[in-house]
Design an enzyme around this catalytic site. Structure first.
Site, mmCIF file in Angstrom:
data_model
loop_
_atom_site.group_PDB
_atom_site.id
_atom_site.type_symbol
_atom_site.label_atom_id
_atom_site.label_comp_id
_atom_site.label_asym_id
_atom_site.label_seq_id
_atom_site.Cartn_x
_atom_site.Cartn_y
_atom_site.Cartn_z
ATOM 1 N N LYS A 198 0.839 -1.210 0.000
ATOM 2 C CA LYS A 198 0.000 0.000 0.000
ATOM 3 C C LYS A 198 0.879 1.268 0.000
ATOM 4 O O LYS A 198 2.091 1.177 0.122
ATOM 5 C CB LYS A 198 -0.944 -0.036 1.210
ATOM 6 C CG LYS A 198 -1.828 -1.294 1.283
ATOM 7 C CD LYS A 198 -2.798 -1.415 0.112
ATOM 8 C CE LYS A 198 -3.393 -2.804 -0.018
ATOM 9 N NZ LYS A 198 -4.449 -3.139 0.905
HETATM 10 C C1 LIG Z 1 -5.464 -4.141 1.400
HETATM 11 C C2 LIG Z 1 -6.924 -3.904 1.353
HETATM 12 C C3 LIG Z 1 -7.766 -4.197 2.436
HETATM 13 C C4 LIG Z 1 -7.292 -4.926 3.654
HETATM 14 O O1 LIG Z 1 -6.199 -4.347 4.289
HETATM 15 P P1 LIG Z 1 -5.253 -5.262 5.212
HETATM 16 O O2 LIG Z 1 -4.348 -4.252 5.849
HETATM 17 O O3 LIG Z 1 -4.523 -6.189 4.305
HETATM 18 O O4 LIG Z 1 -6.112 -5.974 6.188
HETATM 19 C C5 LIG Z 1 -9.097 -3.858 2.334
HETATM 20 N N1 LIG Z 1 -9.596 -3.277 1.236
HETATM 21 C C6 LIG Z 1 -8.831 -3.003 0.164
HETATM 22 C C7 LIG Z 1 -9.446 -2.329 -1.027
HETATM 23 C C8 LIG Z 1 -7.472 -3.325 0.188
HETATM 24 O O5 LIG Z 1 -6.726 -3.080 -0.896
#
Ligand SMILES: *Cc1c(COP(=O)(O)O)cnc(C)c1O
Length: 399
Positions: A198
């Site tokens: 991310k």
């Molecule tokens: C990565 C992601 C999540 C979940 O996040 P985590 O930190 O992996 O639990 C939820 N929604 C979207 C759109 C994501 O890309």
């Protein structure tokens, strides 16, 4: 860079010596120092670094409250709890997202209601929203797919009529904005993820931001077993007594993770500029490739550019998306697909009886989309390798 020739049936494919991932974190010495310093400090969790990270996010976004949690999934779950989602409720979301968006609804005993996306942007389609709302609909989760903020003005116009809160799943879009308003200010609650792929990372981690004090308090309590107040507050009052007044989880973020987050956040602007520059280079390089179209960007949007997604029209391009994926892999370029529409996962088919046909736009797009490598620490050679490989694959497809 040394190149490894690999054989194919028709011609020599030149693969990168080291495969290029579709995404990767960027960690520098200041990140490492921040983590080490925290390990030497008195607090490993629920200490000053969590507060500092929350304050940094509030300042970065310009929002009143921030609640750090242990993942983006925990952030979505906390948001569902805070707005009171429970048994029998339905929550609208687009299927073009990670499964966790829907799972957070199920955690609360509620039912995901999949509403189709716009064909150009793959964002929740405001036109499809209103007809989907029924008497059990309690909230709307909009997903800023690929890092592009949704059309929150249009969504709010409909949500407002039906008094539905809007949750922004902004796990892709930290740093994004729409008409000068930052992601984090566009919905009632906005959730972020700090997974390594991310925009910034805490290894694992997440955050909820909101302008609403009451929602922030509910999420803060939810991340700590439903216990009212925390150990700092008890220390101030000089008491060991605590009371659990609601259900909650252990969704706390540690100080070690939070220290990394604060250090990463300082670099977000620079990294976002780099991501945007890579996107512009890709845009320019791909215009002449027939049958390959980048996902459209709405006017007035500042894109966080978490992903760079193209659609491949198999007839015009001469290869299917899966064939392109394989051909790029053979050249050492790792692509990805975001996403298999959530309603088509076996769990949701079994649980909700969802079948192909309920979100035709997302389902068609899912056969065509390909996420090309996109991360801030890609160098110019990496970008050139992606472009050259995709041009080669396009030529191969035409033979
Ligand atoms: C990565 C992601 C999540 C979940 O996040 P985590 O930190 O992996 O639990 C939820 N929604 C979207 C759109 C994501 O890309």
């Amino acid at each position: 860079m040394p190149l490894n020739p690999a054989q194919s049936d028709e011609s020599t494919i030149v693969a990168r010596a080291t495969p290029l991932p579709y995404a990767r974190q960027t960690i520098d010495e200041s990140d490492i120092a921040a983590v080490v310093e925290t390990l030497r400090s008195p607090y490993l969790t629920t200490g000053p670094r969590v507060h500092e990270f929350e304050a940094s996010m509030q300042a970065e976004i310009g929002v009143e409250h921030a609640v750090a949690v242990s993942s983006g999934t925990a952030a979505l779950h906390a948001a569902m709890h805070a707005i009171g989602i429970g048994q029998g409720d339905q929550v609208i979301l687009p299927p073009m997202t990670f499964a966790a968006t829907a799972n957070a609804i199920v955690f609360q005993g509620a039912t995901p209601q999949f509403v189709d996306v716009d064909a150009e942007t793959l964002l929740l389609d405001p036109a499809a929203l209103e007809p989907a709302i029924n008497s059990n609909t309690r909230a709307i989760i909009a997903v800023d797919y690929a890092g592009q903020p949704c059309d929150y003005d249009a969504i709010r116009a409909i949500a407002g009529k039906h008094r539905l809160p809007i949750i922004a799943d902004a796990c892709h879009s930290l740093g994004g904005a729409c008409d000068g308003r930052n992601v984090g200010m566009l919905a009632d609650i906005t959730t972020f993820s700090f997974h390594p792929v991310k925009p910034i990372t805490t290894c694992e981690g997440g955050m909820c931001v909101t302008a609403d004090q009451r929602l922030a308090d509910r999420m803060r309590q939810f991340r700590n077993h439903g216990i009212a107040g925390d150990h700092h507050e008890r220390a101030r009052r000089g008491t060991w007594r605590y009371e659990m007044t609601d259900i909650g989880y252990n969704y706390r973020l540690s100080d070690v993770h939070a220290a990394l987050g604060t250090s990463q956040l300082r670099k977000l602007g620079r990294w976002q500029n780099r991501r945007q520059a890579i996107a512009r280079t890709y845009d320019a390089a791909f215009v002449e490739i027939d049958g390959l179209t980048p996902i459209a960007v709405r006017a007035g949007v500042t894109h966080a550019q978490h992903l760079y997604v193209v659609k491949i029209d198999a007839d015009r391009f001469g290869m299917t998306r899966d064939e392109v994926f394989d051909a790029m892999r053979a050249r050492g370029i790792c692509c990805n697909v975001h996403y298999l529409p959530v309603h088509l996962h076996p769990f949701y088919r079994d649980r909700l009886g969802t079948r192909p046909g309920i979100c035709p736009v997302a389902e068609t797009a899912a056969e065509q989309i390909l996420s090309l490598p996109m991360f801030a620490s890609m160098d110019d050679q990496d970008v050139d390798d992606v472009i050259a490989s995709l041009h080669q694959v396009a030529m191969e497809a035409r033979r």
